[in-house]
Scaffold this motif. Structure first.
Motif, PDB file in Angstrom:
ATOM      1  N   GLY A 102     -11.536 -29.584 -15.746  1.00 18.55           N
ATOM      2  CA  GLY A 102     -11.667 -31.017 -15.981  1.00 18.55           C
ATOM      3  C   GLY A 102     -13.048 -31.584 -15.713  1.00 18.55           C
ATOM      4  O   GLY A 102     -13.196 -32.800 -15.516  1.00 18.55           O
ATOM      5  N   PHE A 103     -14.079 -30.736 -15.704  1.00 17.08           N
ATOM      6  CA  PHE A 103     -15.445 -31.208 -15.527  1.00 17.08           C
ATOM      7  C   PHE A 103     -15.991 -31.687 -16.878  1.00 17.08           C
ATOM      8  O   PHE A 103     -15.470 -31.303 -17.938  1.00 17.08           O
ATOM      9  N   PRO A 104     -17.038 -32.500 -16.878  1.00 14.76           N
ATOM     10  CA  PRO A 104     -17.715 -32.796 -18.147  1.00 14.76           C
ATOM     11  C   PRO A 104     -18.111 -31.481 -18.822  1.00 14.76           C
ATOM     12  O   PRO A 104     -18.685 -30.593 -18.191  1.00 14.76           O
ATOM     13  N   GLU A 105     -17.829 -31.377 -20.092  1.00 16.38           N
ATOM     14  CA  GLU A 105     -17.976 -30.092 -20.773  1.00 16.38           C
ATOM     15  C   GLU A 105     -19.416 -29.584 -20.789  1.00 16.38           C
ATOM     16  O   GLU A 105     -19.651 -28.377 -20.794  1.00 16.38           O
ATOM     17  N   GLU A 106     -20.361 -30.528 -20.748  1.00 20.35           N
ATOM     18  CA  GLU A 106     -21.768 -30.143 -20.836  1.00 20.35           C
ATOM     19  C   GLU A 106     -22.392 -29.854 -19.473  1.00 20.35           C
ATOM     20  O   GLU A 106     -23.589 -29.542 -19.399  1.00 20.35           O
ATOM     21  N   LEU A 107     -21.618 -29.912 -18.398  1.00 17.06           N
ATOM     22  CA  LEU A 107     -22.161 -29.758 -17.058  1.00 17.06           C
ATOM     23  C   LEU A 107     -22.871 -28.411 -16.893  1.00 17.06           C
ATOM     24  O   LEU A 107     -22.282 -27.357 -17.159  1.00 17.06           O
ATOM     25  N   SER A 108     -24.118 -28.452 -16.500  1.00 11.30           N
ATOM     26  CA  SER A 108     -25.030 -27.315 -16.298  1.00 11.30           C
ATOM     27  C   SER A 108     -25.377 -26.592 -17.599  1.00 11.30           C
ATOM     28  O   SER A 108     -25.951 -25.499 -17.571  1.00 11.30           O
ATOM     29  N   LEU A 109     -25.064 -27.190 -18.734  1.00  7.98           N
ATOM     30  CA  LEU A 109     -25.308 -26.545 -20.026  1.00  7.98           C
ATOM     31  C   LEU A 109     -26.213 -27.362 -20.946  1.00  7.98           C
ATOM     32  O   LEU A 109     -26.199 -27.187 -22.163  1.00  7.98           O
ATOM     33  N   THR A 110     -26.996 -28.251 -20.371  1.00  9.63           N
ATOM     34  CA  THR A 110     -27.786 -29.174 -21.191  1.00  9.63           C
ATOM     35  C   THR A 110     -29.238 -28.749 -21.350  1.00  9.63           C
ATOM     36  O   THR A 110     -30.096 -29.570 -21.662  1.00  9.63           O
ATOM     37  N   ASN A 111     -29.517 -27.457 -21.138  1.00 13.21           N
ATOM     38  CA  ASN A 111     -30.884 -26.974 -21.334  1.00 13.21           C
ATOM     39  C   ASN A 111     -31.388 -27.292 -22.738  1.00 13.21           C
ATOM     40  O   ASN A 111     -30.704 -27.023 -23.742  1.00 13.21           O
ATOM     41  N   ILE A 112     -32.565 -27.858 -22.830  1.00 13.12           N
ATOM     42  CA  ILE A 112     -33.194 -28.064 -24.121  1.00 13.12           C
ATOM     43  C   ILE A 112     -33.701 -26.715 -24.629  1.00 13.12           C
ATOM     44  O   ILE A 112     -34.280 -25.937 -23.858  1.00 13.12           O
ATOM     45  N   PRO A 113     -33.480 -26.399 -25.895  1.00 11.37           N
ATOM     46  CA  PRO A 113     -33.937 -25.105 -26.415  1.00 11.37           C
ATOM     47  C   PRO A 113     -35.425 -24.867 -26.171  1.00 11.37           C
ATOM     48  O   PRO A 113     -36.231 -25.812 -26.196  1.00 11.37           O
ATOM     49  N   GLU A 114     -35.776 -23.598 -25.940  1.00 11.93           N
ATOM     50  CA  GLU A 114     -37.180 -23.227 -25.765  1.00 11.93           C
ATOM     51  C   GLU A 114     -37.843 -23.157 -27.136  1.00 11.93           C
ATOM     52  O   GLU A 114     -37.518 -22.289 -27.944  1.00 11.93           O
ATOM     53  N   VAL A 115     -38.749 -24.055 -27.397  1.00  8.24           N
ATOM     54  CA  VAL A 115     -39.345 -24.097 -28.745  1.00  8.24           C
ATOM     55  C   VAL A 115     -40.433 -23.038 -28.925  1.00  8.24           C
ATOM     56  O   VAL A 115     -40.794 -22.694 -30.041  1.00  8.24           O
ATOM     57  N   ILE A 116     -40.964 -22.514 -27.832  1.00  6.35           N
ATOM     58  CA  ILE A 116     -41.971 -21.444 -27.923  1.00  6.35           C
ATOM     59  C   ILE A 116     -41.569 -20.317 -26.971  1.00  6.35           C
ATOM     60  O   ILE A 116     -41.191 -20.590 -25.834  1.00  6.35           O
TER      61      ILE A 116
END
Length: 346
Positions: free
Chosen positions: A332-346
């Motif tokens: 029941g946690f927010p689904e994005e918890l600890s998963l919001t890393n912005i993609p590495e563009v380089i």
């Protein structure tokens, strides 16, 4: 909020390492246990200095289940089913998220034929759930045993789902061509995965049969019983991580305009935090590197043919990130918890 006590079985493989990394930033997880067959007794920090932890790796002891609320099992096919019943014996309420293949099928015969090994607890298959959140979220919420999808199936099924669901009985053929980085083979020592063997070369493999093909066909048939068998070819490419799948779908009838087809995807995935439907650009693995995102676009190439392009990071959305996404859903946690890393563009 009370923290969830979590263990990782197989904490030194690529999947286990990434689960540890992700959970290290999770505010409601207390990492209690790490196991490794090869490195039992070693300090995790000594093996992986970038992980600032004093935890020591232990053997895979199912009795630890008494002290856990959930565990991730990042072991080869066949290993989880050897001791999952013991985990449940010690703790009937423990949540088990298997990153191997042991709980991806409801039919043990398909599993045994695919992997060439006997399933050690087929009676549990009826209660397991295929852990693709964007399709099975409601079932996942109530599950105690999750079969985390394979990396190729994640990229292909997310790309196919809106089309197969909308055009049941109208699809004549499906062909998927996927390319994956070398990390998909795991941390094993093998001549074919040495740098000099892989660099400056692209190689198809599993040309006659790949173990993810029955998994994908099984899930496709759950969406539409009339769907044709998927034709699938994976390729190894000289990069560390990422999967790009190009999926060709042939129909028995003329299709609506491309914009209407794309609208199916916008509507189906409009509330999904980890699926990104691109407007103009085609997906690349760089767009999703080190993230839990799946980037998708489609184009109509003739009156009865479309191409679907889907990109994921095989280690995150294709394995560890999706596993943590499932944990968040179940507890029941927010689904994005600890998963919001912005993609590495380089």
């Amino acid at each position: 909020m009370n923290k969830v006590k979590v263990g990782i079985f197989g904490a030194t493989g690529y999947a286990g390492l990434n689960i540890f990394r992700i959970l290290s930033n999770h505010p409601y997880v207390d990492l209690k246990y790490l196991s490794s067959h090869s490195y039992s007794g070693e300090s995790y920090k000594k093996l992986f200095p970038s992980f600032n932890t004093d935890m020591v790796l232990k053997t895979s002891d199912p009795e630890i289940a008494r002290d856990l609320d959930a565990c991730f099992v990042a072991l080869p096919a066949g290993e989880t089913s050897k001791f999952v019943t013991k985990l449940i014996e010690y703790n009937n309420n423990i949540v088990i998220i298997d990153l191997g293949a042991d709980f991806r099928f409801k039919d043990k015969e398909i599993y045994e034929k695919t992997y060439g090994i006997k399933h050690n607890c087929p009676e549990i298959l009826t209660s397991s759930v295929y852990g693709l959140p964007e399709i099975n979220r409601e079932k996942i919420k109530k599950a105690k045993i999750i079969g985390n999808p394979g990396c190729y199936p994640t990229s292909i099924l997310l790309g196919l789902y809106p089309i197969i669901d909308r055009f049941k009985g109208s699809i004549e053929n499906i062909i998927a061509d996927s390319k994956s980085g070398v990390s998909g083979a795991g941390r094993k020592l093998s001549k074919e995965f040495l740098f000099c063997e892989v660099n400056e070369s692209v190689r198809p493999y599993g040309a006659k049969f790949h173990r993810h093909q029955p998994e994908m066909n099984d899930q496709i048939r759950l969406i539409s019983k009339d769907a044709p068998e998927l034709i699938f070819t994976p390729h190894l490419i000289p990069m560390q991580r990422g999967i790009l799948s190009t999926i060709y779908v042939f129909f028995k009838e003329d299709l609506p305009e491309e914009e209407k087809l794309k609208r199916l995807y916008y509507e189906r995935y409009k509330d999904e935090k980890f699926v990104q439907i691109l407007e103009n650009e085609l997906p690349t693995t760089a767009m999703v590197r080190s993230s839990n995102l799946c980037a998708i676009n489609i184009c109509k190439t003739s009156n009865n043919t479309i191409k679907i392009f889907s990109a994921i990071d095989n280690l995150i959305k294709g394995a560890s990130g999706q596993a943590v996404q499932n944990l968040n859903i179940i507890f029941g946690f927010p689904e994005e918890l600890s998963l919001t890393n912005i993609p590495e563009v380089i």
